[in-house]
Enzyme design. Structure first.
Site, mmCIF file in Angstrom:
data_model
loop_
_atom_site.group_PDB
_atom_site.id
_atom_site.type_symbol
_atom_site.label_atom_id
_atom_site.label_comp_id
_atom_site.label_asym_id
_atom_site.label_seq_id
_atom_site.Cartn_x
_atom_site.Cartn_y
_atom_site.Cartn_z
ATOM 1 N N LEU A 1 2.889 -10.878 -4.148
ATOM 2 C CA LEU A 1 3.989 -9.934 -4.021
ATOM 3 C C LEU A 1 4.495 -9.559 -5.409
ATOM 4 C CD1 LEU A 1 5.914 -11.737 -1.127
ATOM 5 C CD2 LEU A 1 4.431 -9.725 -0.915
ATOM 6 N N ASP B 1 0.838 -1.202 0.000
ATOM 7 C CA ASP B 1 0.000 0.000 0.000
ATOM 8 C C ASP B 1 0.876 1.257 0.000
ATOM 9 O OD1 ASP B 1 -2.156 -1.659 0.113
ATOM 10 O OD2 ASP B 1 -2.687 -1.237 2.194
ATOM 11 N N GLU C 1 -10.465 -9.045 0.646
ATOM 12 C CA GLU C 1 -10.437 -10.509 0.725
ATOM 13 C C GLU C 1 -11.443 -11.035 1.734
ATOM 14 O OE1 GLU C 1 -5.621 -10.761 -0.197
ATOM 15 O OE2 GLU C 1 -6.368 -10.768 1.873
ATOM 16 N N THR D 1 -4.695 -15.868 -4.234
ATOM 17 C CA THR D 1 -3.391 -15.212 -4.317
ATOM 18 C C THR D 1 -2.252 -16.212 -4.114
ATOM 19 O OG1 THR D 1 -3.345 -14.717 -1.955
ATOM 20 C CG2 THR D 1 -4.396 -13.106 -3.383
ATOM 21 N N GLU E 1 -3.951 -14.183 -8.738
ATOM 22 C CA GLU E 1 -3.056 -13.037 -8.837
ATOM 23 C C GLU E 1 -1.844 -13.303 -7.958
ATOM 24 O OE1 GLU E 1 -4.861 -9.915 -5.614
ATOM 25 O OE2 GLU E 1 -6.084 -10.304 -7.404
#
Length: 562
Positions: A492, A208, A293, A448, A489
């Site tokens: 990291l 972020d 999520e 993820t 996806e």
């Protein structure tokens, strides 16, 4: 010890010695059968480095391993007992034959994905592409970058529609202006849109780089009633998102949380009707918790959590505690109506706690009751919100994201998963109930951490007993077992071929008898680092392979990338 990492296999880290004779060894994986290799290696580089400098002696390895673990017959040994055509015993003929050994370095053969299933590729846009006034930031730079992505056949982009921006000041007054301009630019370039209904705060988590809080009017409500937020045992509030305990409570200026989410989604559907009608919007991802999520905010950095801490249960707001007490009364054990008092703190290890240690309370009568209730709250929240999402976006594909909590996966309790709401100890499949709920709503599961390798985790954090490959295998198959689509996806930033190969392996499993593959992959994220030429050339190669197109090491047609 195997030649290097055998992709999609569970293998152990190498012995501490960096130069030793390797005996024949069998490595068994969850989705592969056997790998057999024997030879001598002089490891002059770290074990995790994909290119290994090798000195072959005696008989050459008779089998190599592709990135998926499939065996490849080596009909022309790279080196033999009597081969002395080079100082290291590697003949120039074999170098030419394989084009694998360059300057004394060996690259393992890669699986050829030519002709395999087409997996669409999306790229996440920067978090700050829309500012707090709902204005598009740096449109000219964005257009240039989108044109470059389009030139290598990227299918589309993903963008967060932030609740804290759109409905920032007054309930049910929505400002979509910046998103309208952004969507028009994307559509004009013939790119597709994945849109996220982001009902969470941005900031404070890994990656972020901007801060986007919840709407101001929600924060004001929270000042008078802090129980609208998730709360840990010590009373610390988490402002990332609203607690699921108020899904049906009229505490948001006369509306329930579910009504607030639905009104927001319905407004979006009306405002962007033309983008739905012409197919520019390919799917909508529904934010269901922190980071969008479906999980509890069990490992917040703002509360001091550090990897690989087990996290903490987040059920101590008055609304969830009321639900827990009611469940305990129904069960006939009113004294069970409280959270565990022996689960320690955010950065504890499982063996340090009486709740998560082997044979701990997590698997006792109370522990099973509590974890069933805690995980069912998660499933019920997803069920309710996705039901409303299907009403708002009828006829459009919807998706929900699950986080890849892979640390402590190789312990009995799976403590980090338990605190996040995934009731997945070693004797229970915690993802099957979630997959069944998603199936009910015809929702794609977006997962993820498909780029992570178990071996790397063992090298970097051996104490975490992590297994991202095992977790990915479990979650993908839980979804495919009930025949729902699976997208993914990276967790990291990823720029190297090793990471891309791991994604490819998970996207198109070689051993799946039903030919299952990911429905889409979303790359995290568009950035100046990705646009550096050497990184972008590698990314272009990855896109081609995900599309099932032929590639070579010389792939790269983008020209200059600024």
């Amino acid at each position: 010890m195997a030649l290097q990492q055998s992709f999609n296999m569970m293998i152990r880290p190498p012995p501490s010695s960096s130069s030793s004779t390797m005996a024949s060894q069998v490595v068994v994986g969850r989705s592969q059968s056997l790998f057999l290799a024997s030879s001598k290696f002089d490891f002059r580089l770290p074990y995790s480095v994909r290119k290994l400098k090798c000195v072959f002696a005696n008989s050459a390895t008779r089998a190599l391993v592709r990135d998926t673990g499939e065996s490849v017959e080596d009909h022309h040994p790279i080196a033999g007992d009597n081969d002395s055509s080079s100082p290291d015993g590697i003949s120039s003929t074999n170098i030419n034959d394989y084009n694998q050994v360059v300057d004394g370095e060996l690259r393992l053969p890669e699986r050829d994905f030519t002709g395999t299933a087409y997996v669409p590729i999306y790229v996440m846009l920067p978090l700050g592409v829309i500012n707090m006034e709902c204005e598009l930031v740096n449109p000219d730079d964005l257009i240039n970058h989108l044109k470059i992505l389009k030139s290598i056949k990227v299918d589309g982009v993903m963008v967060d529609c932030w609740w804290g921006i759109v409905e920032a000041h007054v309930p049910q007054q929505y400002n979509w202006n910046g998103y309208k301009r952004l969507f028009q630019i994307v559509r004009d370039l013939d790119l597709k849109l994945q849109v996220v209904m982001s009902f969470h705060e941005c900031g404070g988590n890994v990656g972020d780089d901007v801060h986007i809080p919840l709407p101001q009017w929600v924060t004001e409500i929270g000042c008078g009633n802090p129980d609208i937020f998730f709360t840990d045992r010590d009373g610390r509030r988490n402002h990332e998102c609203l607690t699921w305990g108020i899904d049906k409570e009229r505490v948001l200026r006369g509306r329930t949380a579910l009504e607030v989410y639905f009104d927001y989604m319905r407004s979006f559907r009306v405002e962007f009707d033309e983008f739905f009608e012409d197919g520019a919007i390919s799917d909508i991802e529904i934010g269901l918790g922190p980071c969008g999520e479906l999980r509890y905010p069990s490992y917040p950095a703002k509360h001091g959590w550090k990897y690989p801490g087990i996290g903490a249960f987040q059920c101590h707001d008055k609304y969830l505690m009321k639900s827990l007490k009611k469940a305990a009364e129904v069960r006939g054990h009113t004294f069970w109506g409280k959270g565990p008092d022996n689960a320690s703190s955010y950065n504890s290890r499982p063996h340090e706690t009486r709740f998560f240690c082997d044979g701990g309370d997590y698997d006792g009568y109370y522990g099973r009751f509590f974890l069933n209730w805690y995980s069912q709250i998660l499933v019920d929240h997803g069920d309710r919100v996705l039901s409303l999402a299907n009403l708002a976006f009828e006829g459009t594909a919807i998706a929900a994201k699950l986080s890849g909590i892979h640390w402590w996966y190789k312990t009995a309790s799976h403590a980090a998963e338990l605190t996040a709401g995934f009731y997945n100890p070693c004797n229970r499949d915690g993802y099957a109930p979630i997959a069944s709920m998603l199936k009910k709503h015809d929702t794609t599961l977006n997962f993820t951490c498909v780029e992570l390798r178990t071996l790397d985790q063992h090298e970097d954090f051996p104490e975490a007993l992590a297994d991202p490959e095992g977790l990915v295998w479990q979650v993908l198959n839980s979804a495919w077992d009930v025949s729902i689509a699976v997208a993914s996806e990276n967790a990291l930033p990823c720029y190297d071929r090793e990471g891309y190969n791991k994604i490819l392996e998970n996207a198109k499993p070689l051993s799946n008898p039903d030919g299952r593959h990911l429905s889409a992959f979303t790359y995290l994220r568009l950035s100046p680092v990705l646009m550096e030429k050497h990184n972008f050339v590698e990314f272009e190669r990855f896109v081609k392979r995900m599309h099932g197109e032929p590639v070579s090491d010389s792939t790269g047609s983008l020209g200059e990338v600024h």
